[in-house]
Design an enzyme around this catalytic site. Structure first.
Site, PDB file in Angstrom:
ATOM      1  N   ARG A   1      -8.477   6.358  12.316  1.00  0.00           N
ATOM      2  CA  ARG A   1      -9.442   6.102  13.273  1.00  0.00           C
ATOM      3  C   ARG A   1     -10.256   7.406  13.039  1.00  0.00           C
ATOM      4  O   ARG A   1      -9.786   8.707  13.175  1.00  0.00           O
ATOM      5  CB  ARG A   1      -8.978   6.353  14.592  1.00  0.00           C
ATOM      6  CG  ARG A   1      -8.124   4.931  14.988  1.00  0.00           C
ATOM      7  CD  ARG A   1      -8.992   3.747  15.603  1.00  0.00           C
ATOM      8  NE  ARG A   1      -9.459   3.886  16.858  1.00  0.00           N
ATOM      9  CZ  ARG A   1     -10.375   3.007  17.578  1.00  0.00           C
ATOM     10  NH1 ARG A   1     -11.002   2.098  16.551  1.00  0.00           N
ATOM     11  NH2 ARG A   1     -10.691   3.187  18.666  1.00  0.00           N
TER      12      ARG A   1
ATOM     13  N   ASP B   1      -9.460   1.480  28.376  1.00  0.00           N
ATOM     14  CA  ASP B   1      -9.933   0.177  27.773  1.00  0.00           C
ATOM     15  C   ASP B   1      -9.014  -1.090  27.872  1.00  0.00           C
ATOM     16  O   ASP B   1      -8.344  -1.504  26.947  1.00  0.00           O
ATOM     17  CB  ASP B   1     -10.498   0.582  26.473  1.00  0.00           C
ATOM     18  CG  ASP B   1     -11.358  -0.509  25.971  1.00  0.00           C
ATOM     19  OD1 ASP B   1     -11.559  -1.320  26.622  1.00  0.00           O
ATOM     20  OD2 ASP B   1     -11.578  -0.407  24.812  1.00  0.00           O
TER      21      ASP B   1
END
Length: 353
Positions: free
Chosen positions: A65, A226
């Site tokens: 990431r 999230d």
């Protein structure tokens, strides 16, 4: 919502070579990195890379990431990958949540042009965002019993995170506590994301929140941020990996519950707009809150307020996403800035209610 959106300006072949050089420095010997790829259905904020790394007679499938390059119109003003790395460790070790095993965090931007983290890749199925899972596919076509099993297991992840007591020093990377601080951070994000461009429907939603503030926002916990099924890898409708922790924050439990509920509504509304039935009996508020209450003994409160806040938060993100599409020539700038919010109709419905 039915075509892949561009998220990166970086060249994959160059990234592969630089990643191999970095990995050799980490493992102290020869290392080989396979051809890299990017996700096709989810992951529109950070840049995500899939590859296989081989060294010392072992082979590991990895996910990296990276914060996106500035010219790629980042979704967020900053990307604290160290905090994401740490919360994956905390969630896995202290809450028993199947977060991916975190392998490395590299704070030095020199190797790949930005700090990055590397974690193990976990095989399974993820309900896709593009095209939305409500329009077809393995979850859409599943039996009601399997859908409910997946729904309950997803709520269990949120409950487990909220029920785990973390020490305050461990929470420090996730910002100040409390609903007020969370909403003010969203105001700052809206101002950063859109600058001089005003999006009236979002500003009306901020005003609505101020006028309907809860009398008692409830206890603060560490929230996932999230919390949605599109960030979970499943096998046989059971979670095996919980992803995307970049929106983690300290605040009321309802932040995660309302986000999970509203994000399904977002994809359900899209399916209906395309003339499809979608999944109308899935992730409904009463069922989600009842399962959470059963698991924790806590009664979710002020869910109308938190549903509006979830719709607003997602609206700021979607408007930023659409501006990224405009930047890459994938979409024209609409005449009405409110049309930058794909779920404008849902927001207006909540405002009218």
């Amino acid at each position: 919502m039915t075509e892949q959106m561009r998220t990166s300006t970086r060249d994959l072949d160059e990234l592969r070579g630089r990643t191999a050089a970095w990995l050799r420095a980490q493992v102290g010997g020869d290392a080989v990195v396979s051809e890299m790829s990017r996700p096709s259905g989810n992951g529109l904020s950070s840049e995500t890379l899939f590859f296989t790394a081989a060294w010392g007679g072992r082979e590991t499938r990895c996910v990296a990431r990276l914060a996106p390059a500035l010219e790629a119109v980042p979704m967020f003003p900053s990307y604290d990958l160290r905090a994401q790395f740490e919360i994956m460790r905390l969630a896995r070790e202290k809450a028993g949540i199947p977060a991916p095993r975190a392998l490395w965090f590299e704070p030095d931007p020199a190797p790949l042009g930005t700090p990055f983290l590397v974690m193990e890749c976990v095989d399974g199925e993820v309900p896709p965002d593009v095209a939305p899972y409500t329009m077809g596919g393995w979850l859409h076509d599943a039996s009601p019993e399997d859908r409910r099993r997946l729904q309950d297991a997803s709520v269990e992840i949120v409950a487990a995170l909220h029920q785990t007591a973390f020490a305050r020093p461990e929470l420090a990377p996730f910002g100040p506590a409390g609903l007020r601080a969370h909403v003010e951070a969203q105001r700052a994000y809206y101002a950063w994301a859109h600058g001089d461009l005003r999006v009236p429907v979002l500003e009306r939603a901020f005003d609505w929140l101020a006028a309907h503030w809860p009398d008692d926002p409830g206890p603060d916990v560490l929230t996932w941020g999230d919390a949605r099924i599109g960030n979970i890898v499943f096998r046989d409708f059971s979670p095996v990996a919980v992803l995307d922790w970049e929106m983690a924050a300290v605040g009321p439990r309802e932040l995660d519950l309302s986000w999970m509920i509203f994000m399904h509504r977002f994809f359900q509304d899209f399916a209906v707009s395309m003339g499809l039935p979608g999944m109308p009996d899935f992730m409904q508020r009463d069922a989600v809150c009842a399962k959470y209450r059963e698991l924790t003994g806590y009664e979710p409160r002020d869910m109308d307020f938190y549903e509006m806040y979830a719709a607003l938060r997602h609206g700021v993100i979607m408007a930023r996403l659409w501006r990224r599409r405009i930047h890459f020539g994938e979409q024209p700038m609409p005449a009405d800035p409110d049309d930058l919010v794909l779920h404008r109709a849902a927001l207006e419905e909540l405002l009218a209610r």
